[in-house]
Design an enzyme around this catalytic site. Sequence first.
Site, mmCIF file in Angstrom:
data_model
loop_
_atom_site.group_PDB
_atom_site.id
_atom_site.type_symbol
_atom_site.label_atom_id
_atom_site.label_comp_id
_atom_site.label_asym_id
_atom_site.label_seq_id
_atom_site.Cartn_x
_atom_site.Cartn_y
_atom_site.Cartn_z
ATOM 1 N N ASP A 198 1.040 -1.632 -0.086
ATOM 2 C CA ASP A 198 0.344 -0.243 -0.311
ATOM 3 C C ASP A 198 0.991 1.412 0.091
ATOM 4 O OD1 ASP A 198 -3.173 1.040 1.844
ATOM 5 O OD2 ASP A 198 -2.183 1.845 -0.081
ATOM 6 N N SER A 199 0.606 2.302 -0.439
ATOM 7 C CA SER A 199 1.510 3.716 -0.369
ATOM 8 C C SER A 199 1.667 4.558 0.521
ATOM 9 C CB SER A 199 0.356 4.349 -1.124
ATOM 10 O OG SER A 199 -0.875 4.999 -1.330
ATOM 11 N N ASP A 256 -2.863 8.107 -2.414
ATOM 12 C CA ASP A 256 -4.332 8.692 -2.392
ATOM 13 C C ASP A 256 -4.970 9.344 -1.421
ATOM 14 O OD1 ASP A 256 -4.475 6.542 -1.184
ATOM 15 O OD2 ASP A 256 -6.217 5.756 -2.108
ATOM 16 N N ASP A 292 -7.636 -7.494 0.352
ATOM 17 C CA ASP A 292 -6.527 -8.027 1.564
ATOM 18 C C ASP A 292 -7.326 -8.042 2.644
ATOM 19 O OD1 ASP A 292 -6.586 -4.841 0.824
ATOM 20 O OD2 ASP A 292 -5.628 -5.068 3.219
ATOM 21 N N CYS A 319 -12.113 -28.526 7.456
ATOM 22 C CA CYS A 319 -11.122 -27.829 7.466
ATOM 23 C C CYS A 319 -9.167 -29.266 7.706
ATOM 24 C CB CYS A 319 -10.573 -27.016 8.145
ATOM 25 S SG CYS A 319 -9.036 -26.144 7.797
ATOM 26 N N CYS A 339 -6.783 -27.628 7.884
ATOM 27 C CA CYS A 339 -4.678 -27.109 7.894
ATOM 28 C C CYS A 339 -4.205 -27.669 9.331
ATOM 29 C CB CYS A 339 -5.620 -25.640 8.700
ATOM 30 S SG CYS A 339 -5.504 -25.442 10.064
ATOM 31 N N CYS A 351 -6.243 -27.846 12.448
ATOM 32 C CA CYS A 351 -6.236 -29.003 12.637
ATOM 33 C C CYS A 351 -6.635 -30.117 12.881
ATOM 34 C CB CYS A 351 -8.024 -27.894 11.756
ATOM 35 S SG CYS A 351 -8.897 -26.345 11.748
ATOM 36 N N HIS A 401 -4.752 -21.475 10.750
ATOM 37 C CA HIS A 401 -6.061 -21.926 11.129
ATOM 38 C C HIS A 401 -7.331 -21.019 9.526
ATOM 39 C CE1 HIS A 401 -9.969 -23.187 10.645
ATOM 40 N NE2 HIS A 401 -10.828 -22.162 11.197
HETATM 41 O O1 LIG Z 1 -8.485 4.408 -0.032
HETATM 42 C C1 LIG Z 1 -7.878 4.119 0.027
HETATM 43 N N1 LIG Z 1 -6.478 3.461 -0.542
HETATM 44 C C2 LIG Z 1 -5.703 2.741 0.356
HETATM 45 N N2 LIG Z 1 -5.321 2.088 0.639
HETATM 46 C C3 LIG Z 1 -7.152 1.495 1.597
HETATM 47 C C4 LIG Z 1 -6.544 0.616 2.661
HETATM 48 C C5 LIG Z 1 -7.574 0.182 3.355
HETATM 49 N N3 LIG Z 1 -8.573 -1.030 4.089
HETATM 50 C C6 LIG Z 1 -9.651 -0.236 4.670
HETATM 51 N N4 LIG Z 1 -10.639 -0.942 5.506
HETATM 52 C C7 LIG Z 1 -9.939 -1.728 6.242
HETATM 53 C C8 LIG Z 1 -8.958 -1.330 7.606
HETATM 54 C C9 LIG Z 1 -8.073 -2.021 7.806
HETATM 55 C C10 LIG Z 1 -8.032 -1.214 9.155
HETATM 56 C C11 LIG Z 1 -8.162 -0.126 9.696
HETATM 57 S S1 LIG Z 1 -10.066 -0.030 8.238
HETATM 58 N N5 LIG Z 1 -10.055 0.802 3.798
HETATM 59 C C12 LIG Z 1 -8.778 0.841 2.919
HETATM 60 C C13 LIG Z 1 -8.864 2.386 1.691
HETATM 61 C C14 LIG Z 1 -7.391 2.500 0.842
HETATM 62 ZN ZN LIG Z 2 -7.962 -25.410 10.289
#
Ligand SMILES: O=c1[nH]cnc2cc3nc(NCc4cccs4)[nH]c3cc12
Ligand SMILES: [Zn+2]
Length: 377
Positions: free
Chosen positions: A96-97, A150, A271, A309, A311, A314, A340
């Site tokens: 992720d960025s 972003d 993810d 399961c 794994c 299990c 698991h």
């Molecule tokens: O717009 C996004 N831009 C870049 N990374 C993200 C990661 C993201 N992760 C969640 N939700 C899962 C969460 C993980 C922890 C708190 S909420 N929503 C997300 C939105 C974005």
């Molecule tokens: Zn399992």
Amino acid sequence: MTTHLQPGEFSLLTQCGTARAGLLGTAHGTLETPVFMPVGTQGTVKALGPDDLAALGPRIILGNTYHLYLRPGDERVARLGGLHQFMGWNGAILTDSGGFQVFSLQGLRRIEEEGVTFQSHIDGSRHLFSPEKVVSIQRNLGSDIMMVLDECVPYGADREYTAKSLQLTTRWARRCREAHPALDRGQLLFGIVQGGFFPDLRAESARQLMEIPFDGFAIGGLSVGESRAEMLDILAHTAPLLPQDKPRYLMGVGTPRDLLDGIALGVDMFDCVLPTRNARNGTLFTSFGKTNIKLAKYAEDPAPLDPACTCYTCRTFSRAYLRHLYMARELLAYRLNTIHNIHYYLDLMRQARAAILEHRFEAFRRDILAHYEDEAT
Ligand SMILES: O=c1[nH]cnc2cc3nc(NCc4cccs4)[nH]c3cc12
Ligand SMILES: [Zn+2]
């Protein structure tokens, strides 16, 4: 039969309704989609060694630029051979960025045209994440799939703010593309669609981003506190707008039910921290639904956690033992529970993909959800 695709090549094999099964080439192997990416925020999928991970078989995991930049440092990781060598993982890595972590972790931060400035949650030092900087960090890490910088607008942001923000996100996305030549060193770059919960702004964000040659497109700005209905509504509207011949990645989602709904709506990549984070608080995902290992009813239960399961957890241990480890806060509890939960998520994806290829996804999804009690206790 494993087909080998070049980095960036996406092959759409089968559609079953709007559900898709495909292949995505990366510099560290070809991914079978739909795919779930276990989250390895600080260069480890928490509680698992790379040997556990290899045994579970994900083709790709997620790392966080924000955390690795602050500690141990992207340039240090580069000097040590890159993130794959550093953590002993030879599959693919998506990073992720860092923008989302800055917006979600930080109190003190400023958003300007140049980028977002923030204070480190570790030592309070001040930093700037510009589009150029986050691309440089991800190139240093050796990430196979990089994400643009972003702004994930907060849930409830008004239309005016959301409209203005998506324009900035597009300008940042363009700068990221300019900072990383197409497929340079086999590293892919994905754009991220924003636009909050306004269908017309989502369409505008997607339209602007599709003018830029990205290797894939993520749907951001979801799983930020909205209801399931709101998420599905935006997802149903946005996914079909994206190119058929590029992978679609839904960021931060979700529960097993969300994954199946996302696949049905045409999403290829997911993810989520749920399987790893919940494993550490005893919440386990099973074929009969979500349960918690600390329940008293498991205290003398000799059965495996999930009889369906296969794994290691299990196959080897009883519910009674897993509950004992958890109540005793033994370190092994976190490893076995995580093995698991990650296996459950990966196996759900494997089964979903097989169902799509055999044109029976809708029946598969109904069957899984019929046995899946969201709050099985
Ligand atoms: O717009 C996004 N831009 C870049 N990374 C993200 C990661 C993201 N992760 C969640 N939700 C899962 C969460 C993980 C922890 C708190 S909420 N929503 C997300 C939105 C974005
Ligand atoms: Zn399992």
